[in-house]
Design a protein around this motif. Sequence first.
Motif, PDB file in Angstrom:
ATOM      1  N   THR A 165      12.177  -3.186   8.963  1.00 42.52           N
ATOM      2  CA  THR A 165      11.196  -2.134   9.195  1.00 42.52           C
ATOM      3  C   THR A 165      11.955  -0.817   9.266  1.00 42.52           C
ATOM      4  O   THR A 165      12.932  -0.691  10.025  1.00 42.52           O
ATOM      5  CB  THR A 165      10.435  -2.359  10.512  1.00 42.52           C
ATOM      6  OG1 THR A 165       9.626  -3.529  10.381  1.00 42.52           O
ATOM      7  CG2 THR A 165       9.544  -1.162  10.842  1.00 42.52           C
ATOM      8  N   LYS A 183      11.381   2.628  -0.423  1.00 42.65           N
ATOM      9  CA  LYS A 183      10.399   1.737  -1.047  1.00 42.65           C
ATOM     10  C   LYS A 183      11.028   0.979  -2.214  1.00 42.65           C
ATOM     11  O   LYS A 183      10.808  -0.231  -2.379  1.00 42.65           O
ATOM     12  CB  LYS A 183       9.202   2.559  -1.540  1.00 42.65           C
ATOM     13  CG  LYS A 183       8.030   1.718  -2.030  1.00 42.65           C
ATOM     14  CD  LYS A 183       7.322   1.028  -0.880  1.00 42.65           C
ATOM     15  CE  LYS A 183       6.071   0.316  -1.338  1.00 42.65           C
ATOM     16  NZ  LYS A 183       5.393  -0.370  -0.210  1.00 42.65           N
ATOM     17  N   LYS A 189       8.614  -3.021   5.723  1.00 38.93           N
ATOM     18  CA  LYS A 189       7.594  -2.115   6.230  1.00 38.93           C
ATOM     19  C   LYS A 189       8.205  -0.737   6.403  1.00 38.93           C
ATOM     20  O   LYS A 189       9.318  -0.595   6.892  1.00 38.93           O
ATOM     21  CB  LYS A 189       7.042  -2.606   7.573  1.00 38.93           C
ATOM     22  CG  LYS A 189       5.902  -1.763   8.127  1.00 38.93           C
ATOM     23  CD  LYS A 189       5.356  -2.374   9.421  1.00 38.93           C
ATOM     24  CE  LYS A 189       4.162  -1.584   9.956  1.00 38.93           C
ATOM     25  NZ  LYS A 189       3.608  -2.179  11.197  1.00 38.93           N
ATOM     26  N   ILE A 190       7.451   0.286   5.979  1.00 34.40           N
ATOM     27  CA  ILE A 190       7.906   1.669   6.133  1.00 34.40           C
ATOM     28  C   ILE A 190       6.861   2.422   6.934  1.00 34.40           C
ATOM     29  O   ILE A 190       5.700   2.513   6.544  1.00 34.40           O
ATOM     30  CB  ILE A 190       8.109   2.359   4.764  1.00 34.40           C
ATOM     31  CG1 ILE A 190       9.050   1.547   3.872  1.00 34.40           C
ATOM     32  CG2 ILE A 190       8.666   3.774   4.978  1.00 34.40           C
ATOM     33  CD1 ILE A 190       9.148   2.077   2.454  1.00 34.40           C
ATOM     34  N   ILE A 191       7.304   2.958   8.054  1.00 41.29           N
ATOM     35  CA  ILE A 191       6.457   3.786   8.909  1.00 41.29           C
ATOM     36  C   ILE A 191       6.973   5.216   8.816  1.00 41.29           C
ATOM     37  O   ILE A 191       8.188   5.441   8.863  1.00 41.29           O
ATOM     38  CB  ILE A 191       6.507   3.317  10.374  1.00 41.29           C
ATOM     39  CG1 ILE A 191       6.123   1.847  10.486  1.00 41.29           C
ATOM     40  CG2 ILE A 191       5.605   4.175  11.255  1.00 41.29           C
ATOM     41  CD1 ILE A 191       6.418   1.243  11.856  1.00 41.29           C
ATOM     42  N   LEU A 204       1.155   7.968   2.146  1.00 43.74           N
ATOM     43  CA  LEU A 204       0.649   6.630   1.834  1.00 43.74           C
ATOM     44  C   LEU A 204       0.710   6.365   0.335  1.00 43.74           C
ATOM     45  O   LEU A 204       1.073   5.267  -0.112  1.00 43.74           O
ATOM     46  CB  LEU A 204      -0.780   6.471   2.359  1.00 43.74           C
ATOM     47  CG  LEU A 204      -0.920   6.450   3.890  1.00 43.74           C
ATOM     48  CD1 LEU A 204      -2.381   6.576   4.298  1.00 43.74           C
ATOM     49  CD2 LEU A 204      -0.319   5.166   4.473  1.00 43.74           C
ATOM     50  N   GLY A 207       4.118   5.328  -0.787  1.00 48.26           N
ATOM     51  CA  GLY A 207       4.606   4.001  -0.427  1.00 48.26           C
ATOM     52  C   GLY A 207       4.693   3.675   1.040  1.00 48.26           C
ATOM     53  O   GLY A 207       5.114   2.568   1.406  1.00 48.26           O
ATOM     54  N   ALA A 208       4.330   4.599   1.921  1.00 53.35           N
ATOM     55  CA  ALA A 208       4.355   4.282   3.348  1.00 53.35           C
ATOM     56  C   ALA A 208       3.316   3.216   3.658  1.00 53.35           C
ATOM     57  O   ALA A 208       2.194   3.255   3.147  1.00 53.35           O
ATOM     58  CB  ALA A 208       4.092   5.535   4.175  1.00 53.35           C
ATOM     59  N   ASN A 209       3.671   2.257   4.499  1.00 53.78           N
ATOM     60  CA  ASN A 209       2.708   1.261   4.970  1.00 53.78           C
ATOM     61  C   ASN A 209       1.870   1.792   6.123  1.00 53.78           C
ATOM     62  O   ASN A 209       0.739   1.350   6.337  1.00 53.78           O
ATOM     63  CB  ASN A 209       3.440   0.001   5.423  1.00 53.78           C
ATOM     64  CG  ASN A 209       4.242  -0.642   4.320  1.00 53.78           C
ATOM     65  OD1 ASN A 209       5.465  -0.492   4.285  1.00 53.78           O
ATOM     66  ND2 ASN A 209       3.575  -1.323   3.407  1.00 53.78           N
ATOM     67  N   GLU A 210       2.446   2.748   6.857  1.00 56.17           N
ATOM     68  CA  GLU A 210       1.757   3.295   8.017  1.00 56.17           C
ATOM     69  C   GLU A 210       2.276   4.707   8.268  1.00 56.17           C
ATOM     70  O   GLU A 210       3.475   4.968   8.130  1.00 56.17           O
ATOM     71  CB  GLU A 210       2.028   2.407   9.232  1.00 56.17           C
ATOM     72  CG  GLU A 210       1.258   2.766  10.476  1.00 56.17           C
ATOM     73  CD  GLU A 210       1.546   1.796  11.620  1.00 56.17           C
ATOM     74  OE1 GLU A 210       1.087   2.060  12.748  1.00 56.17           O
ATOM     75  OE2 GLU A 210       2.248   0.783  11.392  1.00 56.17           O
TER      76      GLU A 210
END
Length: 337
Positions: A165, A183, A189-191, A204, A207-210
């Motif tokens: 992460t 990414k 996971k990328i926050i 987003l 490529g951000a997951n959150e």
Amino acid sequence: MRAAVFKGKHQMEVLDWKTKDLEPHEVRIRVESCGICGTDQHIYHGHPGSAAVDPPIVLGHELAGEVIELGSRVSNLKLGDRVSIDPNIYCGECEYCRSGRPHLCDHLQAIGVTRDGGMAEYCIVPAVNAYRIPNEMSYAEGAMVEPVGCVLHGLKKIDVRPVHTVLIIGGGFIGQLFLQLVKKQGAAKIIVSEPAVEKHERLLELGANEVVQPTSPETVQYLMNIADVVIECVGRKESMELAIQAARKGGQILLFGVPSPDTLINVSPFSIFSKELSIKGSFINPFTHEEAISFIRQNIIRIEPLISHYFLLEDIPEVMGKYPQMNVAKGVVTHSK
């Protein structure tokens, strides 16, 4: 030539500026695009850049243009070449240069920092610092090769794996470059922590997951011990302290954002010890220019959607003065896109 000349803290003026004759190993380029970097803002507000700044001087170290004049000993370039400039000039003789760490050179010079840079119609650079860019690459993209190279250098200091992460603190231009590369490396996971809501959709898309806003105690608490890798892209006290707090046991922290020289942070040595953290800095971009050009050419990194503002040379004094209030994601001084 016309040039935006930095004359001292909070002083910049567009002037008729005398150009110099070429040394045998140099080329003159017609500047087509020049990025405005956070470091330019640091210099404008009286802080050093990658080296000490001695005004009056023309700023601008992110630049691309066309070769229009060759020094007598230049053989690796020709008139009309489209080039991106690596601004950093190393002495080659100090202990750092001789031990494979030229970016830490004791006598570092840089275009746009210690020598006149790209916020002008023309710029003189050593021929070895000019890299050809393909015809399909815009000059604006060519100017952004330099910051991409800096990000690549930083990325090589951390080990991003598919099980990790990753937390990126700061969703501005540099954070968006890191996001695309992380990414590509396949992080689980990328926050991204970014207070400006208007940037969240783009983050987003990239490529951000959150994406979270670090503006409430609940969000800050959520980020505690959340990431295997933390990349800090802001350079402020609170964001650097958050980076250390957000790292899990065995975490890696890259402090990439450029702080003011007088910035100090509160760090718990026990946290570093008990979580066995690795904390690294990243300074400029030694010999990453060709790799950065390739990443952009292959569209692994998207550049032009990240540029929010294009300015004319004559705009620069006013722009530099009010830059923090302009909500600029990335600004480029341009004659042609």
